[in-house]
Design a protein around this motif. Structure first.
Motif, mmCIF file in Angstrom:
data_model
loop_
_atom_site.group_PDB
_atom_site.id
_atom_site.type_symbol
_atom_site.label_atom_id
_atom_site.label_comp_id
_atom_site.label_asym_id
_atom_site.label_seq_id
_atom_site.Cartn_x
_atom_site.Cartn_y
_atom_site.Cartn_z
ATOM 1 N N ILE A 177 0.838 -1.195 0.000
ATOM 2 C CA ILE A 177 0.000 0.000 0.000
ATOM 3 C C ILE A 177 0.872 1.243 0.000
ATOM 4 N N THR A 178 1.846 1.306 0.873
ATOM 5 C CA THR A 178 2.745 2.456 0.916
ATOM 6 C C THR A 178 3.990 2.182 0.077
ATOM 7 N N GLY A 179 4.715 3.256 -0.234
ATOM 8 C CA GLY A 179 5.872 3.159 -1.110
ATOM 9 C C GLY A 179 7.165 2.823 -0.384
ATOM 10 N N GLU A 180 8.236 2.783 -1.153
ATOM 11 C CA GLU A 180 9.534 2.347 -0.643
ATOM 12 C C GLU A 180 10.061 3.259 0.459
ATOM 13 N N GLU A 206 2.516 6.141 14.675
ATOM 14 C CA GLU A 206 3.267 6.468 13.457
ATOM 15 C C GLU A 206 2.401 5.999 12.300
ATOM 16 N N TRP A 207 1.790 6.948 11.596
ATOM 17 C CA TRP A 207 0.783 6.616 10.580
ATOM 18 C C TRP A 207 1.327 6.976 9.196
ATOM 19 N N PHE A 208 1.479 5.967 8.349
ATOM 20 C CA PHE A 208 1.923 6.144 6.975
ATOM 21 C C PHE A 208 0.698 5.990 6.075
ATOM 22 N N ARG A 209 0.371 7.051 5.336
ATOM 23 C CA ARG A 209 -0.890 7.079 4.598
ATOM 24 C C ARG A 209 -0.611 7.236 3.106
ATOM 25 N N ALA A 210 -1.085 6.281 2.328
ATOM 26 C CA ALA A 210 -0.865 6.285 0.876
ATOM 27 C C ALA A 210 -2.034 6.972 0.172
ATOM 28 N N PRO A 211 -1.782 7.602 -0.981
ATOM 29 C CA PRO A 211 -2.815 8.364 -1.679
ATOM 30 C C PRO A 211 -3.708 7.489 -2.557
ATOM 31 N N ARG A 255 5.414 9.539 -2.326
ATOM 32 C CA ARG A 255 4.010 9.851 -2.584
ATOM 33 C C ARG A 255 3.152 9.767 -1.327
ATOM 34 N N ASP A 256 3.723 9.294 -0.225
ATOM 35 C CA ASP A 256 2.960 9.035 0.991
ATOM 36 C C ASP A 256 3.122 10.162 2.010
ATOM 37 N N LEU A 257 2.223 10.182 2.994
ATOM 38 C CA LEU A 257 2.353 11.062 4.148
ATOM 39 C C LEU A 257 2.720 10.234 5.372
ATOM 40 N N TRP A 258 3.597 10.817 6.195
ATOM 41 C CA TRP A 258 3.944 10.222 7.492
ATOM 42 C C TRP A 258 3.427 11.160 8.562
ATOM 43 N N GLU A 259 2.432 10.707 9.290
ATOM 44 C CA GLU A 259 1.824 11.516 10.343
ATOM 45 C C GLU A 259 2.205 10.923 11.696
#
Length: 214
Positions: A25-28, A165-170, A205-209
């Motif tokens: 789901i999330t990138g490298e 630690e939330w990694f959110r893919a678009p 391309r992802d967000l790290w919140e």
């Protein structure tokens, strides 16, 4: 003692499609950061369903990394991990724990897995405050909880999560997908666990919140 919950989800908070597809789901860049976070903790914690579905290694895999590996902890009441899975096969190389509610199974002990027996709740699930206490006695004070959704919800419901630690893919998966956090039985907004956002970064391309308990 500190507990950090890691989530890697779609925009709508899903960790997999309805069929269970979740890689990747999330990138490298996001996945690389997860490995850095693992290295900062004493243990990585997952539920047995995640361990059975993904057969993960739960190790720090970064170019040039030669530091200590965090212990791997599987919440596995009935000790369903098989002798041929990666976690069991490498238990003598990286400390590996199974948290169960019954006597240790021979195939795990013989492979070098340390089985911790804790108090059981309904449906034979381990009582999480007992889990955290048992791990603390093993010197594992900084826990990195990686999944799945029911495990995440259980830690949140017990009030044990100090940081997220939330990694959110678009991308959007929709209501049929598997949620990153399972049911919390929240009837009113005032009952919802609250967290304070402390940082947001772009990782490819992802967000790290990053969140802390409010």
């Amino acid at each position: 003692m500190s507990v950090t919950l890691k989530l890697a989800t779609s925009l709508d908070g899903r960790i997999a499609t309805a069929s269970g597809e979740s890689r990747w789901i999330t990138g490298e860049a996001a996945r690389e950061q997860v490995h850095r976070l693992r290295a900062e903790h004493d243990a990585v914690v997952v539920g047995v369903e995640t361990a059975l579905a993904d057969d993960p290694e739960l190790t720090v895999r970064l170019p040039g990394y030669n530091g200590a590996q965090p212990a791997r902890v599987v919440l596995d009441s009935r000790q369903r991990l098989a002798a041929h899975c990666k976690l069991v096969k490498t238990a003598r190389e990286v400390p590996t724990y199974v948290v169960a509610t019954g006597a240790p199974e021979a195939h795990l002990v013989e492979a070098g897995v340390k089985v911790l027996t804790v108090r059981a709740l309904a449906e034979d699930r381990p009582e999480l405050k007992s889990v955290v206490a048992a791990l603390a006695t093993e010197g594992l004070a900084r826990l990195f909880v990686e999944g799945g959704g029911q495990v995440a919800a259980s830690f949140v419901r017990c009030g044990l999560v100090d940081a997220i630690e939330w990694f959110r893919a678009p991308l959007l998966i929709g209501g049929g997908g598997r949620p990153g956090v399972g049911a919390l039985a929240v009837a009113a907004l005032a009952e919802a666990p609250h967290f304070r956002r402390v940082e947001v970064r772009e990782l490819g391309r992802d967000l790290w919140e990053r969140y802390e308990r409010a």
